[in-house]
Design a protein around this motif. Structure first.
Motif, mmCIF file in Angstrom:
data_model
loop_
_atom_site.group_PDB
_atom_site.id
_atom_site.type_symbol
_atom_site.label_atom_id
_atom_site.label_comp_id
_atom_site.label_asym_id
_atom_site.label_seq_id
_atom_site.Cartn_x
_atom_site.Cartn_y
_atom_site.Cartn_z
ATOM 1 N N ASP A 138 74.448 19.460 -25.445
ATOM 2 C CA ASP A 138 75.622 18.045 -25.851
ATOM 3 C C ASP A 138 73.566 17.579 -24.355
ATOM 4 O O ASP A 138 73.459 18.052 -23.993
ATOM 5 N N SER A 139 72.947 16.586 -25.423
ATOM 6 C CA SER A 139 72.404 16.457 -24.808
ATOM 7 C C SER A 139 71.294 15.523 -23.624
ATOM 8 O O SER A 139 70.748 15.559 -22.983
ATOM 9 N N ALA A 140 73.276 15.469 -23.476
ATOM 10 C CA ALA A 140 72.939 13.706 -22.125
ATOM 11 C C ALA A 140 73.229 14.654 -20.637
ATOM 12 O O ALA A 140 72.164 14.449 -19.995
ATOM 13 N N TRP A 141 72.740 16.154 -20.686
ATOM 14 C CA TRP A 141 72.480 17.681 -20.110
ATOM 15 C C TRP A 141 71.101 16.610 -19.230
ATOM 16 O O TRP A 141 70.378 16.661 -17.969
ATOM 17 N N ALA A 142 69.837 15.843 -20.183
ATOM 18 C CA ALA A 142 68.534 16.113 -20.018
ATOM 19 C C ALA A 142 68.670 14.865 -18.720
ATOM 20 O O ALA A 142 67.614 15.228 -18.510
ATOM 21 N N ASN A 150 55.856 20.743 -13.800
ATOM 22 C CA ASN A 150 56.066 21.832 -14.550
ATOM 23 C C ASN A 150 57.333 22.136 -14.654
ATOM 24 O O ASN A 150 57.804 22.118 -13.584
ATOM 25 N N ILE A 151 57.394 22.335 -15.519
ATOM 26 C CA ILE A 151 59.359 22.677 -15.620
ATOM 27 C C ILE A 151 59.172 23.958 -16.387
ATOM 28 O O ILE A 151 58.690 24.043 -17.406
ATOM 29 N N ASN A 177 62.736 15.692 -24.695
ATOM 30 C CA ASN A 177 63.164 15.306 -23.298
ATOM 31 C C ASN A 177 62.315 15.757 -22.585
ATOM 32 O O ASN A 177 62.266 14.743 -20.880
ATOM 33 N N PHE A 178 61.374 16.802 -22.258
ATOM 34 C CA PHE A 178 61.066 17.167 -21.485
ATOM 35 C C PHE A 178 59.160 18.017 -22.168
ATOM 36 O O PHE A 178 59.056 18.703 -22.698
#
Length: 267
Positions: A138-142, A150-151, A177-178
């Motif tokens: 679910d893209s909502a978590w982004a 950096n991630i 998203n990142f």
């Protein structure tokens, strides 16, 4: 006496209890290669029948071996990026933050709402640790992740329970998203797909092994926008548990049968 927590979980979500228990039991071994203090401390707070997990040595050794290798890889990343953000996808009851924390990192634990509800009952987490109860697909978590620099994304103990399409969606969310994304993704060897019956504690939960990959080449179509850094596996973790295995780790078959850790980054 504090009342114990009785988790209501099933399928892949329930497997987190097996992993948590395996780490706690291993940590009590005087010859342990890592010590999961949180698991040892908190496993007693859970009202769950761990009998099958106790007798499933194959599952336990696999969990310990992958923990050793993931700990090594995560520590390497944090040492090189001391103020990084880490997103632990399908965190379950993982306690890696407490072994890796350098006092500067920001850590997000992501899992299904019912899993995070159990986690929140067991852990009192705040500050630089946040728990997010949203499906990894679910893209909502982004939108819940606040990160500069950096991630690192840890995907441990999840991909084998998802369809190829769901794994593609999870990676798509990261890609779209990142920036500066670095991924450690555990994958079951393709030879073990649909063979969850070899691990009795996993079979008991009703979870199914439905996805596998032996190298980044096997996921290139679902990992567009990423490039391979390295294909790794848990053989050295198994050798740390059983040193005699070092004698056969040079054999290609040892690596073919082992759980994989695919390491890749956003282009």
């Amino acid at each position: 006496m504090q009342e114990k927590i009785k988790p209501i979980l099933n399928g892949a979500a329930e497997t987190m209890l097996q992993s948590f228990y395996a780490r706690a039991q291993y940590s009590k071994n005087k010859r342990h290669k890592f010590y999961d203090a949180k698991a040892v401390e908190l496993v007693e707070k859970i009202d769950y029948d761990f009998t099958v997990a106790t007798n499933d040595s194959l599952m336990s050794y696999g969990v310990i071996a992958r923990t050793l290798v993931f700990d090594e890889l995560v520590k390497e990343f944090i040492d090189e990026n001391p103020t990084c953000t880490v997103v632990n996808i399908a965190c379950g009851l993982d306690t890696r933050f407490y072994r890796m924390d350098n006092g500067k990192i920001t850590w997000y634990n992501l899992d299904l709402p019912e899993t995070v509800e159990v986690r929140n009952q067991i852990f009192a987490e705040s500050g630089r640790v946040s728990n997010i109860g949203i499906s990894a697909t679910d893209s909502a978590w982004a939108k819940e992740i606040k990160a500069d620099g950096n991630i690192l994304f840890i995907i441990e103990g999840l991909s084998m329970y998802l369809t190829r399409e769901d794994n593609a969606q999870m990676l798509r969310i990261i890609r779209e998203n990142f920036d500066n994304a670095y991924v450690l993704m555990e994958c079951l060897s393709k030879r073990w797909v649909a063979k969850e019956n070899v691990e009795k504690s996993i079979q008991k939960t009703g979870a199914k092994f439905i996805f596998g990959a032996d190298s980044f080449d096997d996921i290139k179509d679902i990992a567009r926008g990423f490039r391979s850094v390295k294909d790794d596996d848990i053989t050295r973790g198994m050798s740390a548990i059983f040193p005699v295995l070092k004698l056969i780790n040079w054999l290609p078959i040892a690596h073919k049968l082992s759980q994989k850790i695919l390491i890749f980054e956003k282009v």
